[in-house]
Design an enzyme around this catalytic site. Structure first.
Site, PDB file in Angstrom:
ATOM      1  N   CYS A   2       0.854  -1.177   0.000  1.00 18.14           N
ATOM      2  CA  CYS A   2       0.000   0.000   0.000  1.00 18.14           C
ATOM      3  C   CYS A   2       0.897   1.235   0.000  1.00 18.14           C
ATOM      4  CB  CYS A   2      -0.941   0.113   1.189  1.00 18.14           C
ATOM      5  SG  CYS A   2      -2.132  -1.206   1.296  1.00 18.14           S
ATOM      6  N   ARG A  27       3.641  -0.456  -4.930  1.00 20.89           N
ATOM      7  CA  ARG A  27       3.350  -0.942  -3.579  1.00 20.89           C
ATOM      8  C   ARG A  27       1.997  -1.655  -3.497  1.00 20.89           C
ATOM      9  NH1 ARG A  27       6.823   1.497  -0.006  1.00 20.89           N
ATOM     10  NH2 ARG A  27       5.512   0.812   1.707  1.00 20.89           N
ATOM     11  N   TRP A  74      -2.948  -2.548  -1.604  1.00 22.93           N
ATOM     12  CA  TRP A  74      -2.695  -3.989  -1.755  1.00 22.93           C
ATOM     13  C   TRP A  74      -3.518  -4.639  -0.650  1.00 22.93           C
ATOM     14  CZ3 TRP A  74      -0.622  -8.054   1.132  1.00 22.93           C
ATOM     15  CH2 TRP A  74      -0.295  -9.207   0.403  1.00 22.93           C
ATOM     16  N   ASN A 100      -1.301   2.207   5.628  1.00 26.12           N
ATOM     17  CA  ASN A 100      -0.467   1.113   5.111  1.00 26.12           C
ATOM     18  C   ASN A 100      -0.034   0.289   6.321  1.00 26.12           C
ATOM     19  OD1 ASN A 100       3.029   1.123   4.081  1.00 26.12           O
ATOM     20  ND2 ASN A 100       1.556  -0.509   3.972  1.00 26.12           N
ATOM     21  N   GLY A 101      -0.440  -0.968   6.363  1.00 22.88           N
ATOM     22  CA  GLY A 101      -0.066  -1.806   7.503  1.00 22.88           C
ATOM     23  C   GLY A 101      -1.225  -2.704   7.865  1.00 22.88           C
ATOM     24  N   GLU A 492      15.619 -18.709  -9.213  1.00 28.67           N
ATOM     25  CA  GLU A 492      15.264 -17.350  -9.625  1.00 28.67           C
ATOM     26  C   GLU A 492      14.529 -17.378 -10.967  1.00 28.67           C
ATOM     27  OE1 GLU A 492      14.989 -14.592  -8.329  1.00 28.67           O
ATOM     28  OE2 GLU A 492      15.130 -13.093  -9.916  1.00 28.67           O
ATOM     29  N   LYS A 496      10.851 -15.924 -11.549  1.00 25.44           N
ATOM     30  CA  LYS A 496      10.550 -14.879 -12.541  1.00 25.44           C
ATOM     31  C   LYS A 496       9.404 -15.325 -13.428  1.00 25.44           C
ATOM     32  CE  LYS A 496      12.002 -12.070 -11.263  1.00 25.44           C
ATOM     33  NZ  LYS A 496      12.920 -11.810 -10.176  1.00 25.44           N
ATOM     34  N   GLU A 499       5.951 -15.558 -11.486  1.00 28.32           N
ATOM     35  CA  GLU A 499       5.345 -14.322 -10.970  1.00 28.32           C
ATOM     36  C   GLU A 499       4.812 -13.406 -12.069  1.00 28.32           C
ATOM     37  OE1 GLU A 499       7.898 -11.738  -8.627  1.00 28.32           O
ATOM     38  OE2 GLU A 499       9.587 -12.134  -9.927  1.00 28.32           O
ATOM     39  N   HIS A 515      14.875 -37.696  -7.737  1.00 31.57           N
ATOM     40  CA  HIS A 515      14.263 -38.054  -6.451  1.00 31.57           C
ATOM     41  C   HIS A 515      12.815 -37.564  -6.345  1.00 31.57           C
ATOM     42  CE1 HIS A 515      18.163 -39.450  -5.169  1.00 31.57           C
ATOM     43  NE2 HIS A 515      18.661 -38.349  -5.673  1.00 31.57           N
ATOM     44  N   LYS A 614       5.564  -4.554  -4.851  1.00 31.24           N
ATOM     45  CA  LYS A 614       7.024  -4.592  -4.832  1.00 31.24           C
ATOM     46  C   LYS A 614       7.602  -4.559  -3.423  1.00 31.24           C
ATOM     47  CE  LYS A 614      11.010  -3.291  -7.320  1.00 31.24           C
ATOM     48  NZ  LYS A 614      11.272  -4.666  -7.753  1.00 31.24           N
TER      49      LYS A 614
END
Ligand code: F6R
Length: 619
Positions: A2, A27, A74, A100-101, A492, A496, A499, A515, A614
């Site tokens: 947020c 955000r 968010w 925000n929180g 990674e 990528k 997401e 395995h 982000k």
């Protein structure tokens, strides 16, 4: 997550707030909203969707107000709906709040307020907070207090004292024209000081280009802003002498330019990000690296006999690269933990352990809290961070700034590459303090310096990689396999791809495939496999053969040139041969580009993938 932006000044507030919100959309982007102070009330514009949706509403209405608060969300508590969008207005219409929180005890507070007859219009924890402040403000006025800032600040303090959880808030009140209030605990909040105007935001980016003088608020602080003044106090009402920092921010760095997406722009900025990470960081004699900000001398560093790296997501992958390189070149045992796990695990730690936290934003709450926990236990904590003066950078004992420039795309690219390059430099620096010879140090310095050029060379292969992306864009599952240093790069790559394109992808150490994950191999599940020259080259080729034997399509990334057998993989991406210290840095570029092009071809919103933000400032 947020983003909040507040403005009080002489300009029309809405364009300032909308521009700020656009810059904070990284955000969160579930909904956006503004509340503008108007004589006798508020104008509130809020809507699910991106900032531009609410921007259209505001532009049509052309509000003239000089003060307001705004928010890009968010979602945490309550679904993505117009009613849950911020700002939230109190039951009596007196206060508007952005937050925000997370208010963890919101259910208890809500029950208490409901029992007093207060009705709620949303499912959010934020509406509970605005109603609590409004209730306390109203009660004080009913008992004879003035309708002034002192009464509101007292109500704010009393409400915040009851709150468990985290907040960065912006608040306005219909009784108090031209006055803006904020408070912080656990979520970032920064004040921008202009000429006859002041700003409040989750990140300095919100007012970049408007002022360079900022005050970073600390936890448990409250701010009262007017156009020509501001006062900071603690939640307990003690005076705070604010420290004004002058920031050097180039706005044009955050513009998209001719690129279609920030992610692509940032991938192409990687040679520059690497140059910036290295600038001034090699010794005169060319045999080692040097870091100005570690605040530890050589003797102290030689006493370190263990290093713990902490981070989340992509930054955690950078920690894994650091583990490999430092253990190999400096022979110091390294452990890597998810910051989110470390903070609650109470792990036993060796006495001479040095802790490194890695965070692009410097605001990730799990990493920040892990840092705080390590510091509480008395350990020295250093950071590798990109955002200058972020909370993590301000609270640790020293560290290394990445100097990658602003990273706007939600999927991290240039920040990651600079983190792993810095990990290589750190391995060199620590290695030279132990058993690494002068000449080996010199070779590594030379190798590190050649990397930006090699990265630029790989970037010229973008068209070839786009063509490969076309072949693979419709698959729904992917495996990424890499051994040793390539294992974190496999992780990674998988992150990528998933997401930004929403394709299910998993990264594994190649030998582990047998395995379990080998059961997934089929013509419907392609594998991206790293097969670089070196001790395990033949083993990596065998792993590819095992996949081909089960009719799994394979894209190989190799630096073996002609030594890579013809026809073994369906598609091969050749990258230049290089020193081991730079292999991770070069190998990640093709997977970034492949993920990017696959996501674009699938029509995904690359810079703002669904459900993500982000800067993850909630747990
Ligand atoms: C993935 C990504 C995230 C971040 C993670 C930590 O592309 O960007 O996984 O790496 O949220 O963020 P920072 O580095 O800001 O602490």
């Amino acid at each position: 997550m947020c983003g909040i932006v507040g403005y009080v000044g002489k300009q029309s507030a809405s364009p300032v707030l909308l521009e700020g919100l656009k810059r904070l959309e990284y955000r969160g982007y579930d909904s956006a909203g503004l509340a503008l102070w108007e004589k006798g009330g508020f104008e509130v514009y809020k809507k699910t969707g991106r900032v531009e949706v609410v921007g259209q509403l505001v532009t049509k209405a052309k509000p003239a107000s000089n003060m307001g608060i705004s928010h890009t969300r968010w979602a945490t508590h309550g679904g993505v709906t117009d009613a849950n969008a911020h700002p939230h207005v109190s039951f009596d219409g007196k206060l508007a709040l952005v937050h925000n929180g997370v208010i963890e005890n919101f259910a208890t507070l809500k029950r208490e307020l409901s029992s007093k007859g207060i009705e709620f219009k949303s499912e959010t924890d934020t509406e509970v907070l605005v109603n609590l402040i409004a209730y306390l403000y109203k009660s004080a006025i009913d008992e004879g207090s003035e309708r002034d800032s002192a009464t509101l600040l007292t109500a704010m303090r009393a409400a915040l004292a009851q709150v468990e959880g985290t907040y960065g808030i912006g608040l306005i009140c219909t009784d108090l024209p031209d006055q803006l209030f904020g408070a912080r605990k656990g979520s970032p909040l920064v004040i921008g000081i202009g000429r006859k105007e002041n700003f409040l935001a989750s990140d300095i980016a919100a007012f970049a280009g408007r002022t360079q003088d900022v005050v970073y608020m600390h936890d448990n602080e409250v701010v009262h802003l007017r156009a020509d003044d501001f006062t900071v106090t603690t939640i307990q009402d003690a005076a705070v002498a604010p420290v004004i920092s002058h920031i050097d921010w180039e706005v044009e760095n955050s513009e998209l330019g001719s690129f279609k997406h920030y992610m692509l722009k940032e991938i192409f900025e990687q040679p520059t990000a690497l140059e910036n990470a290295m600038r001034g960081r090699f010794s005169q004699d060319g045999s080692t690296a040097q870091f100005g900000g570690l605040n530890l001398d050589a003797r102290e560093l030689r006493q370190v006999d263990r290093i713990l790296f902490l981070g989340c997501g992509t930054a955690w992958h950078a920690c894994l690269v650091a583990e490999y390189l430092i253990e190999k070149y400096a022979r110091i045992p390294v452990e890597v933990e998810y910051a989110s796990e470390f903070r609650y695990r109470n792990a036993p730690m060796f006495r001479n352990t040095l802790v490194f936290v890695v965070s692009q934003s410097g605001e990730t709450i799990d990493t920040l809290e892990a840092q705080r926990e390590a510091k509480r236990k008395g350990f020295r904590v250093l950071g590798i961070t990109n955002v200058v003066s972020s909370t993590i950078a301000r609270e640790n004992d020293g560290g290394i700034y990445q100097h990658s420039g602003p990273e706007i795309g939600v999927a991290s690219t240039k920040a990651f590459i600079s983190q792993i390059h810095i990990a290589g430099m750190l391995a060199l620096y620590l290695g030279r303090m132990r058993d690494m010879s002068f000449s080996e140090g010199g070779e590594i310095v030379k190798a590190l310096k050649t990397v930006p050029g090699m990265v630029a060379q790989i970037l010229t292969m973008a068209d070839q990689i786009e063509a490969i992306a076309r072949k693979y864009k419709d698959y729904e599952d992917f495996l990424f396999l890499g051994r040793q240093l390539m294992f974190p790069i496999a992780l990674e790559g998988a992150l990528k791809l998933k997401e930004i394109s929403y394709i299910h992808a998993e990264g594994y150490p190649a030998a582990e495939m047998k395995h379990g994950p080998i059961a997934l191999i089929s013509p419907k599940c392609p594998t991206l496999a790293f097969a670089h020259k070196g001790e395990i080259f033949k083993k990596s080729l065998s792993n590819i053969q095992e996949i081909k034997a089960r009719k799994g399509p394979v894209i190989a990334i190799t630096n073996a040139g002609k030594e890579f057998p013809d026809g073994l993989a369906d598609d091969v991406i050749h990258i230049p041969e290089c020193h081991d210290i730079a292999m991770a840095t070069l190998s990640v570029i093709p997977v970034q580009l492949l993920s990017y092009y696959i996501a674009v071809l699938r029509g995904c919103d690359v810079d703002k993938p669904r459900n993500l933000a982000k800067s993850v400032t909630v747990e």
